[in-house]
Design a protein around this motif. Structure first.
Motif, mmCIF file in Angstrom:
data_model
loop_
_atom_site.group_PDB
_atom_site.id
_atom_site.type_symbol
_atom_site.label_atom_id
_atom_site.label_comp_id
_atom_site.label_asym_id
_atom_site.label_seq_id
_atom_site.Cartn_x
_atom_site.Cartn_y
_atom_site.Cartn_z
ATOM 1 N N HIS A 43 0.961 -1.245 0.035
ATOM 2 C CA HIS A 43 0.101 0.021 0.062
ATOM 3 C C HIS A 43 1.042 1.332 -0.157
ATOM 4 O O HIS A 43 2.020 1.183 0.426
ATOM 5 N N VAL A 44 0.217 2.337 -0.310
ATOM 6 C CA VAL A 44 0.818 3.704 -0.441
ATOM 7 C C VAL A 44 1.156 4.160 0.983
ATOM 8 O O VAL A 44 0.264 4.488 1.759
ATOM 9 N N ALA A 45 2.277 4.313 1.373
ATOM 10 C CA ALA A 45 2.428 4.822 2.885
ATOM 11 C C ALA A 45 2.861 6.125 2.992
ATOM 12 O O ALA A 45 2.086 6.956 3.930
ATOM 13 N N CYS A 46 3.415 6.787 2.098
ATOM 14 C CA CYS A 46 3.511 8.211 2.178
ATOM 15 C C CYS A 46 3.963 8.715 0.501
ATOM 16 O O CYS A 46 4.343 7.952 -0.293
ATOM 17 N N TRP A 99 15.833 13.675 -0.047
ATOM 18 C CA TRP A 99 14.582 13.260 0.473
ATOM 19 C C TRP A 99 14.902 12.213 1.828
ATOM 20 O O TRP A 99 15.857 11.316 1.781
ATOM 21 N N THR A 100 14.090 12.587 2.654
ATOM 22 C CA THR A 100 14.209 11.476 3.937
ATOM 23 C C THR A 100 13.555 10.194 3.441
ATOM 24 O O THR A 100 12.800 10.387 2.627
ATOM 25 N N PRO A 101 13.676 9.277 4.442
ATOM 26 C CA PRO A 101 13.029 8.013 4.022
ATOM 27 C C PRO A 101 11.214 8.191 3.978
ATOM 28 O O PRO A 101 10.556 7.064 3.490
ATOM 29 N N ASP A 102 10.821 9.007 4.599
ATOM 30 C CA ASP A 102 9.485 9.237 4.808
ATOM 31 C C ASP A 102 9.022 10.415 3.698
ATOM 32 O O ASP A 102 7.853 11.041 4.086
ATOM 33 N N MET A 121 12.335 2.592 -9.821
ATOM 34 C CA MET A 121 12.003 2.049 -8.448
ATOM 35 C C MET A 121 13.199 1.638 -7.856
ATOM 36 O O MET A 121 14.089 1.498 -8.398
ATOM 37 N N ILE A 122 13.093 1.661 -6.259
ATOM 38 C CA ILE A 122 14.266 1.205 -5.554
ATOM 39 C C ILE A 122 14.040 0.701 -4.385
ATOM 40 O O ILE A 122 12.607 1.318 -3.716
ATOM 41 N N ASP A 123 14.482 -0.410 -3.783
ATOM 42 C CA ASP A 123 13.926 -0.912 -2.396
ATOM 43 C C ASP A 123 14.838 0.001 -1.324
ATOM 44 O O ASP A 123 15.672 0.743 -1.683
ATOM 45 N N GLY A 124 14.063 0.107 -0.215
ATOM 46 C CA GLY A 124 14.560 0.933 0.877
ATOM 47 C C GLY A 124 14.821 0.059 1.954
ATOM 48 O O GLY A 124 15.267 -1.130 1.874
ATOM 49 N N GLU A 125 14.431 0.532 3.330
ATOM 50 C CA GLU A 125 14.390 -0.351 4.576
ATOM 51 C C GLU A 125 13.609 -1.502 4.250
ATOM 52 O O GLU A 125 12.670 -1.684 3.307
ATOM 53 N N LYS A 126 13.613 -2.432 5.025
ATOM 54 C CA LYS A 126 12.877 -3.661 5.104
ATOM 55 C C LYS A 126 11.319 -3.564 4.804
ATOM 56 O O LYS A 126 10.730 -2.740 5.536
ATOM 57 N N ILE A 156 6.611 11.112 -6.498
ATOM 58 C CA ILE A 156 7.351 10.182 -5.677
ATOM 59 C C ILE A 156 6.494 9.431 -4.598
ATOM 60 O O ILE A 156 5.810 10.449 -3.825
ATOM 61 N N ALA A 157 6.553 8.092 -4.437
ATOM 62 C CA ALA A 157 5.780 7.532 -3.270
ATOM 63 C C ALA A 157 6.472 6.333 -2.928
ATOM 64 O O ALA A 157 7.311 5.862 -3.351
ATOM 65 N N ARG A 158 6.235 6.210 -1.609
ATOM 66 C CA ARG A 158 6.645 4.868 -0.821
ATOM 67 C C ARG A 158 5.612 3.942 -0.369
ATOM 68 O O ARG A 158 4.624 4.357 0.013
ATOM 69 N N LEU A 159 5.992 2.692 -0.745
ATOM 70 C CA LEU A 159 4.840 1.456 -0.654
ATOM 71 C C LEU A 159 5.577 0.681 0.390
ATOM 72 O O LEU A 159 6.607 0.446 0.488
#
Length: 292
Positions: free
Chosen positions: A4-7, A41-44, A270-275, A287-290
């Motif tokens: 899901h889209v977190a931020c 950008w920060t992780p969030d 696309m890129i992976d971040g933290e777990k 830009i979005a974080r899933l």
């Protein structure tokens, strides 16, 4: 919880035009776009800083321990201080070509252009160049294998950098196109249609063997993909023109559908971040974080 889209990046801070690449490095995100800017950008996805790196489109960005590298259709490749974004130097300037891809791997900077040339720098010193026969739209490195692609073929080059100049030979030519995704002993490409996913094995003597195909994995062309290994479990994420991120698990030499998430923009990178986190970037600067 399903994907899901977190931020998302706030509209007041996002790029003005399409984002071409996003990378996650040392706890921060770096984006490069058609507005010629690099943003941090920060992780969030809180905006930190930016630099007008080029007067026109930045096609690719990569990073070493202390330096960010950008390339553009203005015929330059530039380096920037990773923390301050201060201009360090212009590594290459050639108005006759467009530089489409930069990739830093284990002390070596690879630079691909629209004429099929790949320039190689060690410690920011020019080491030599090779020609991979196709414009370098996407580029991935695994040990001495270099994978390059545009729209019709994947060229796998056996490259050695131990002597006074590069030595190389074509290892394989595979029908397909990027994005190129590497994870463990697997390589993943798209078919020429851009909608089928091809899973391959990098086996003995680095021979590339096709294992399986996911036919019509997406309804439209896939522009971006990334693989992540979290707690020993391999997941692959793909997305593109259909505005859907799909998750796949690598199981028994095949890819199995493992979830999806619709978003409201075309995905370019696309890129992976933290777990459990994947970042997507694309049209109109979004830009979005899933999260899983």
């Amino acid at each position: 919880m399903p994907l899901h889209v977190a931020c998302k990046a706030d509209d007041s801070n996002k790029h003005e035009y399409d984002v071409n690449q996003i990378i996650f490095h040392k706890g921060k995100l770096f984006t490069a776009a058609d507005d010629g800017k690099v943003k941090v950008w920060t992780p969030d996805l809180k905006f930190l800083q930016e630099v007008q790196a080029h007067p026109c489109s930045i096609f690719s960005v990569t990073a070493s321990d202390d330096t960010l590298y950008t390339c553009s259709n203005d015929g330059t490749v530039k380096s920037w201080d990773l923390n301050t974004l201060q201009d360090k130097k212009t590594l290459v300037k050639d108005e006759e070509v467009e530089f489409w891809k930069v990739k830093y791997d284990k002390g070596v900077l690879y630079i691909g252009d629209d004429q099929g040339n790949m320039r190689i720098y060690k410690n920011e010193i020019f080491f030599g160049s090779i020609n991979v026969a196709i414009p370098v739209k996407d580029l991935a490195v695994k040990e001495n294998l270099v994978f390059a692609s545009k729209d019709h073929d994947i060229i796998v080059t056996d490259l050695h950098l131990n002597g006074e100049k590069p030595t190389f030979g074509v290892k394989a030519t595979i029908v397909g196109r990027g994005p190129i995704i590497l994870i463990e002993d697997k390589s993943i490409f798209m078919s020429r249609t851009g909608r089928d996913i091809l899973l391959n094995q990098i086996g003995e003597n680095q021979h590339i063997k096709e294992l399986s195909t996911v036919s019509e994995a997406h309804d439209m062309i896939v522009n971006a993909g990334v693989a992540a290994n979290w707690d020993g479990k391999c997941s692959v994420f793909t997305g593109g023109w259909d505005k859907i991120v799909k998750q796949w698990k690598v199981e028994n030499n095949s890819l199995k559908a493992d979830g999806s998430c619709a978003i409201d923009f075309i995905i370019n990178s696309m890129i992976d971040g933290e777990k459990g986190q994947v970042y997507v970037a694309g049209s109109d600067g979004h830009i979005a974080r899933l999260d899983l």
